[in-house]
Scaffold this motif. Structure first.
Motif, PDB file in Angstrom:
ATOM      1  N   GLU A  94      15.250   3.853  -0.246  1.00  0.00           N
ATOM      2  CA  GLU A  94      13.917   3.259  -0.257  1.00  0.00           C
ATOM      3  C   GLU A  94      13.352   3.136   1.166  1.00  0.00           C
ATOM      4  O   GLU A  94      12.136   3.242   1.354  1.00  0.00           O
ATOM      5  CB  GLU A  94      13.941   1.910  -0.965  1.00  0.00           C
ATOM      6  N   HIS A  95      14.215   2.945   2.136  1.00  0.00           N
ATOM      7  CA  HIS A  95      13.747   2.960   3.523  1.00  0.00           C
ATOM      8  C   HIS A  95      13.176   4.340   3.860  1.00  0.00           C
ATOM      9  O   HIS A  95      12.105   4.463   4.478  1.00  0.00           O
ATOM     10  CB  HIS A  95      14.891   2.611   4.470  1.00  0.00           C
ATOM     11  N   TYR A  96      13.883   5.377   3.444  1.00  0.00           N
ATOM     12  CA  TYR A  96      13.415   6.750   3.670  1.00  0.00           C
ATOM     13  C   TYR A  96      12.086   7.003   2.957  1.00  0.00           C
ATOM     14  O   TYR A  96      11.132   7.539   3.541  1.00  0.00           O
ATOM     15  CB  TYR A  96      14.478   7.728   3.184  1.00  0.00           C
ATOM     16  N   LEU A  97      11.999   6.576   1.694  1.00  0.00           N
ATOM     17  CA  LEU A  97      10.762   6.783   0.938  1.00  0.00           C
ATOM     18  C   LEU A  97       9.598   6.002   1.545  1.00  0.00           C
ATOM     19  O   LEU A  97       8.465   6.489   1.573  1.00  0.00           O
ATOM     20  CB  LEU A  97      10.968   6.366  -0.519  1.00  0.00           C
TER      21      LEU A  97
ATOM     22  N   GLU B 213       1.821   9.953   2.172  1.00  0.00           N
ATOM     23  CA  GLU B 213       2.111  10.746   0.981  1.00  0.00           C
ATOM     24  C   GLU B 213       1.821   9.941  -0.292  1.00  0.00           C
ATOM     25  O   GLU B 213       2.059   8.734  -0.350  1.00  0.00           O
ATOM     26  CB  GLU B 213       3.576  11.185   0.981  1.00  0.00           C
ATOM     27  N   PRO B 214       1.338  10.608  -1.348  1.00  0.00           N
ATOM     28  CA  PRO B 214       1.100   9.914  -2.616  1.00  0.00           C
ATOM     29  C   PRO B 214       2.408   9.695  -3.371  1.00  0.00           C
ATOM     30  O   PRO B 214       3.384  10.427  -3.184  1.00  0.00           O
ATOM     31  CB  PRO B 214       0.185  10.880  -3.369  1.00  0.00           C
ATOM     32  N   LEU B 215       2.407   8.676  -4.236  1.00  0.00           N
ATOM     33  CA  LEU B 215       3.601   8.390  -5.026  1.00  0.00           C
ATOM     34  C   LEU B 215       3.811   9.440  -6.120  1.00  0.00           C
ATOM     35  O   LEU B 215       4.951   9.835  -6.404  1.00  0.00           O
ATOM     36  CB  LEU B 215       3.486   7.003  -5.671  1.00  0.00           C
ATOM     37  N   LEU B 216       2.704   9.878  -6.733  1.00  0.00           N
ATOM     38  CA  LEU B 216       2.813  10.850  -7.813  1.00  0.00           C
ATOM     39  C   LEU B 216       3.309  12.188  -7.288  1.00  0.00           C
ATOM     40  O   LEU B 216       3.097  12.540  -6.129  1.00  0.00           O
ATOM     41  CB  LEU B 216       1.452  11.031  -8.492  1.00  0.00           C
ATOM     42  N   GLY B 217       3.988  12.914  -8.167  1.00  0.00           N
ATOM     43  CA  GLY B 217       4.478  14.230  -7.777  1.00  0.00           C
ATOM     44  C   GLY B 217       5.947  14.238  -7.423  1.00  0.00           C
ATOM     45  O   GLY B 217       6.450  15.227  -6.874  1.00  0.00           O
ATOM     46  N   GLY B 218       6.631  13.106  -7.693  1.00  0.00           N
ATOM     47  CA  GLY B 218       8.074  13.105  -7.489  1.00  0.00           C
ATOM     48  C   GLY B 218       8.551  12.345  -6.272  1.00  0.00           C
ATOM     49  O   GLY B 218       9.750  12.352  -5.996  1.00  0.00           O
ATOM     50  N   LEU B 219       7.603  11.680  -5.559  1.00  0.00           N
ATOM     51  CA  LEU B 219       8.067  10.902  -4.408  1.00  0.00           C
ATOM     52  C   LEU B 219       8.676   9.584  -4.864  1.00  0.00           C
ATOM     53  O   LEU B 219       9.781   9.218  -4.448  1.00  0.00           O
ATOM     54  CB  LEU B 219       6.918  10.644  -3.432  1.00  0.00           C
ATOM     55  N   TYR B 220       7.945   8.865  -5.740  1.00  0.00           N
ATOM     56  CA  TYR B 220       8.448   7.561  -6.192  1.00  0.00           C
ATOM     57  C   TYR B 220       7.985   7.291  -7.613  1.00  0.00           C
ATOM     58  O   TYR B 220       6.772   7.265  -7.850  1.00  0.00           O
ATOM     59  CB  TYR B 220       7.942   6.457  -5.260  1.00  0.00           C
ATOM     60  N   PRO B 221       8.926   7.124  -8.547  1.00  0.00           N
ATOM     61  CA  PRO B 221      10.365   7.239  -8.370  1.00  0.00           C
ATOM     62  C   PRO B 221      10.753   8.644  -7.905  1.00  0.00           C
ATOM     63  O   PRO B 221      10.094   9.630  -8.265  1.00  0.00           O
ATOM     64  CB  PRO B 221      10.930   6.947  -9.757  1.00  0.00           C
TER      65      PRO B 221
END
Length: 244
Positions: free
Chosen positions: A208-211, A219-227
């Motif tokens: 989560e620190h990396y994210l 960067e947007p969350l959608l598209g596989g970044l978060y989760p």
């Protein structure tokens, strides 16, 4: 004397790792184990500048006060369980008080908390209130409560038990459970689960620190970044490997 509870000692590295994990991350890992609510909701640190703590629960249970028992004259008595409890604390323990979420009187004040500090306690917690809040805020011992009041404990509370299962802020706490605190609050980790979840929790903390660095970069969350997708997790593993 309070009951003596024999527990298998935890490996020192388990406690060391827990010191590096936030209460939020631990809440997620405990949820994955089926425990829905282990955070002591409504409690705040009196000194938010302290980083936090890890320690083993030493429990104290309050019941309503009774006027013929809870008097100023009762304080120096040998049967004053509150004094006995503080004097029974061992290195690395956390005093956890079940005040029935009642803030009408103080669960403790600076004398008891300072004594706990010198007994080696790592924190002092109530789901009620403390008195002498300005003093407690200056101590190096983390303290957590719902409120601060000047009203003496004797007006509302009688200490009924030490080292028994209690409820604190609606969460069951057993003697020897592991409590972890940070600037957000306190979470209860059942003792037997601590070794099982600690490595996954530490890995999640690092992930989560990396994210967060990527989200903070825009960067947007959608598209596989978060989760994180498996691709994102692989990128994390490569990032972590490069930093090793």
């Amino acid at each position: 004397m309070p009951p003596v509870h024999e527990h298998e000692p935890l490996e020192p590295q388990v406690l060391d790792k827990l010191r590096r994990i936030s209460t939020a991350t631990l809440a997620t890992r405990l949820f994955a184990e089926g425990l829905r609510q282990q955070f002591l909701v409504g409690l705040s640190p009196l000194n938010p500048d302290l980083d936090g703590f890890v320690g083993e629960a030493f429990t104290m249970r309050f019941i309503p006060a009774r006027e013929d028992l809870d008097t100023l004259e009762s304080l120096p008595g040998e049967d004053n369980l509150q004094w006995l409890g503080v004097e029974s604390l061992s290195e690395g323990q956390v005093m956890v008080i079940d005040s029935r979420s009642d803030i009408s009187a103080a669960s403790a004040g600076d004398m008891l908390v300072t004594r706990a500090l010198h007994r080696g306690a790592t924190a002092f917690i109530t789901d009620g209130a403390f008195r002498d809040g300005h003093v407690l805020a200056s101590l190096p011992l983390p303290t957590y409560a719902r409120a601060v009041t000047a009203t003496t404990r004797l007006t509302s509370f009688h200490v009924a038990d030490l080292q028994v299962p209690i409820g604190c802020a609606g969460v069951a706490v057993y003697p020897g459970d592991i409590l972890v605190g940070d600037r957000d609050g306190v979470i209860v980790v059942p003792r037997h689960l601590a070794p099982r979840i600690v490595d996954q929790a530490l890995e999640q903390e690092e992930l989560e620190h990396y994210l967060h660095t990527r989200v903070h970069a825009g960067e947007p969350l959608l598209g596989g970044l978060y989760p994180p997708s498996e691709e994102t997790r692989e990128q994390f593993r490569q990032w972590k490997k490069a930093r090793a």
